[in-house]
Design an enzyme around this catalytic site. Structure first.
Site, PDB file in Angstrom:
ATOM      1  N   GLY A 118      -9.626  -4.864   1.170  1.00 30.67           N
ATOM      2  CA  GLY A 118      -9.182  -4.219   2.210  1.00 30.67           C
ATOM      3  C   GLY A 118      -9.475  -3.140   3.394  1.00 30.67           C
ATOM      4  NE  ARG A 125      -8.058  -7.854   0.602  1.00 33.13           N
ATOM      5  CZ  ARG A 125      -7.451  -7.414   1.120  1.00 33.13           C
ATOM      6  NH1 ARG A 125      -6.847  -6.437  -0.158  1.00 33.13           N
ATOM      7  NH2 ARG A 125      -7.003  -7.301   2.211  1.00 33.13           N
ATOM      8  N   GLY A 155      -4.811  -6.601   5.212  1.00 35.01           N
ATOM      9  CA  GLY A 155      -6.257  -5.429   5.696  1.00 35.01           C
ATOM     10  C   GLY A 155      -7.140  -5.910   6.478  1.00 35.01           C
ATOM     11  N   GLY A 213      -0.124  -3.384   5.294  1.00 35.92           N
ATOM     12  CA  GLY A 213      -0.520  -4.864   5.987  1.00 35.92           C
ATOM     13  C   GLY A 213      -1.942  -5.860   5.712  1.00 35.92           C
ATOM     14  CB  THR A 239      -0.883   0.763   0.820  1.00 31.63           C
ATOM     15  OG1 THR A 239      -1.046  -1.102   1.618  1.00 31.63           O
ATOM     16  CG2 THR A 239      -1.407   0.994   1.391  1.00 31.63           C
TER      17      THR A 239
END
Lengths: 356, 356
Positions: free
Chosen positions: B253, B251, B277, B275, B223
């Site tokens: 996060g 999906r 999520g 990280g 990210t």
């Protein structure tokens, strides 16, 4: 010297205030223990907050709402009474509200700007902090059931759009055509808003048509939700919605946002929100209520009231239901009314709609 | 009588503790004021956390990361130094990271299971608590720019999927074909994971293939994010991501979740996370760090450390960057490394990658 003195003085003043707060808190804690003895499980539901006033409801329609809210809260309560899990109680109650055309969720969902239906839902397990959420699904009969499958059968928390629908199909849950969700009432609400928008566009330079205050538009939003504490001490919360009438651009509100519209934590409370979703996201309503209980020692009612006041200060309207780990129920809202119900100490359903 | 006495005694004890805490807090506040004198604005960025260890990076690649992180932090810092807004600094820094193939956001985004690109981003303004978020967009060159437009030019906080893309087109921002996002490195990462999945499927009865621990798969997520405090005392935070390699089913996060991957509040701090999520959503990371500062009086570093420890306890890996209202920067992570940078008191860029 003066500065030093002032500081000392202010510390003493703060200490006195702290003493007063903590004294109050101590008494509150005693009250909680008594509550825990009275009832070791509990449940509450809401069917949306908004401009819900007596003159807008015929006695017949009011009775319909009361009957359906009673049915839903009773179904959830039965799960708990029979030693079921709070998650099962939450899902059972919400499914009944989703299957009713009365509430803005499932069958009774509101229409988007394009005349489609886009549903959001989420669920959270206070024991494990596991959660599941779905947004912008168009063909799932019971979004709360899909949210739970995301939690229990996927490694993810949130699925959106076509992907969420593909997961739904893979899991074999009931999918329906968009026609299933058609209700005359919601269609008329959309047409009325489109008409108002058109008039506003014609008559003024109002920039942000979607920002019409919600007070101007009855039935603009709404949500259903449930919070429960089971006999094993586990909290759970769930929320389901069709969002906002006339929503555009894949708008998602607070209902599927963990920490905003839904939150559950065995250490604090379970919560479900309803109202102007944007403000509830910005205020991180669900987690803030929990944090005020955990970090400040507030009661669930005081925490809920404090956070709804923050939402109001931002300009938002709506409410929350919450239940804490001792089974104490809080309902707080700043809108004219909120469809809501709980089961009292004698096992009887208490249904409320208007401000009392 | 004894009970009465005990209650009084315990209240006095609590009061003394409260006095001590508040006195300590006051000292802490003094320290903070000094910090505020040292630097009245500040900025930090991250480029993702994960299995980032020296043996996985060639010296040339490490230098590429350092150069790009320096460019991004410097661009954001220049905005602040020239009396710009923290929101502009956040957007400027993140755009540079999005335009680089090195990071999992924009140009360098990872592939979904289907070989497509789905981008998420969000931004929050600490002064107004306004926020904008987008999820699952496929053709927006700079998702952070779209998130900001959602905040500033729509009445909504979150838009997803095709609807968000329609809004992007209406706003006239740069849209690109999916080919723009193709990078050899990310494509190979997807093929490797698909191969591992196939082997796992063939060789074991492992139920949840997507639940492979992230340690097993380098480059699985990542990210970019930025937090800033401007000279006017306003905090802002932003986060942008391509999500998780091989993600399925739409999906989403924590990156576009306000209160999880992104949060900003002038009263406390601005934060961006990276990280796993799912764990960051369940732990409501962004709002929890803020709540620990506001309700418990923790420093931003202590609050960040506490919440990353909670994420770790749930089983999640990753990190956060945060800046408080006095410009103090915190970086906390439980992964082997995190791409990160800030500007020190002398105005010099400090870039770090590995654990130090």
């Amino acid at each position: 010297m003066t500065n030093q003195f002032l500081k000392k003085g202010s510390l003493i003043a703060i200490s006195i205030i702290a003493f007063a707060i903590l004294a109050g808190h101590s008494v509150g804690s005693q009250g909680r223990e008594k509550a825990a003895e009275r009832s070791n499980f509990g449940i509450a539901i809401h069917g949306g907050a908004g401009v819900i006033v007596r003159q807008n409801l015929t006695p017949e329609l009011e009775q319909e709402y009361r009957t359906k809210l009673t049915e839903a809260i009773s179904a959830g309560y039965d799960v708990l009474r029979n030693n079921g899990k709070s998650l099962d109680a939450v899902e059972a109650a919400i499914r009944i509200l989703e299957d009713s055309p009365l509430f803005n969720a499932g069958k009774g969902a509101v229409f988007t700007h394009e005349g489609t239906i886009e549903l959001d839902a989420s669920v959270m397990d206070g024991q494990t902090l596991k959660a599941g959420a779905i947004a912008s699904v168009k063909h799932v009969k019971n979004p709360i059931g899909l949210a739970r499958l995301v939690m229990e059968r996927s490694p993810h928390v949130m699925l959106v759009g076509d992907g969420a629908e593909a997961f739904a199909k893979e899991q074999g849950i009931t999918v329906v055509s968009q026609e299933y969700f058609f209700t005359e009432k919601r269609w008329k609400q959309l047409q009325e808003i489109l008409e108002k928008e058109k008039k506003a566009r014609d008559s003024s330079d109002r920039k942000n048509l979607n920002a019409l205050p919600s007070e101007e538009i009855d039935g603009r939003h709404g949500t259903v939700g449930c919070v429960a504490l089971d006999k094993f001490g586990n909290l759970a919360a769930g929320t389901s919605t069709g969002g906002m009438t006339n929503k555009r651009f894949g708008r998602v509100g607070d209902s599927p946002i963990i920490g905003a519209g839904t939150y559950a934590n065995n250490a604090t409370c379970a919560l479900s929100a309803t109202g102007d979703g944007e403000y509830f996201i910005r205020a991180a309503v669900g987690h803030d209520v929990s944090a005020l209980i955990e970090y400040r020692g507030l009661s669930v009612q005081a925490a809920a009231d404090a956070v709804i006041a923050k939402v109001g200060a931002l300009g938002g309207s709506g409410g929350v239901i919450a239940i804490d780990k001792e089974g104490r129920i809080a309902m707080s809202y700043n809108s004219p009314g909120m469809y809501r119900a709980y089961i009292d100490g004698a096992g009887k359903a208490v249904v409320k709609i208007f401000k009392e």
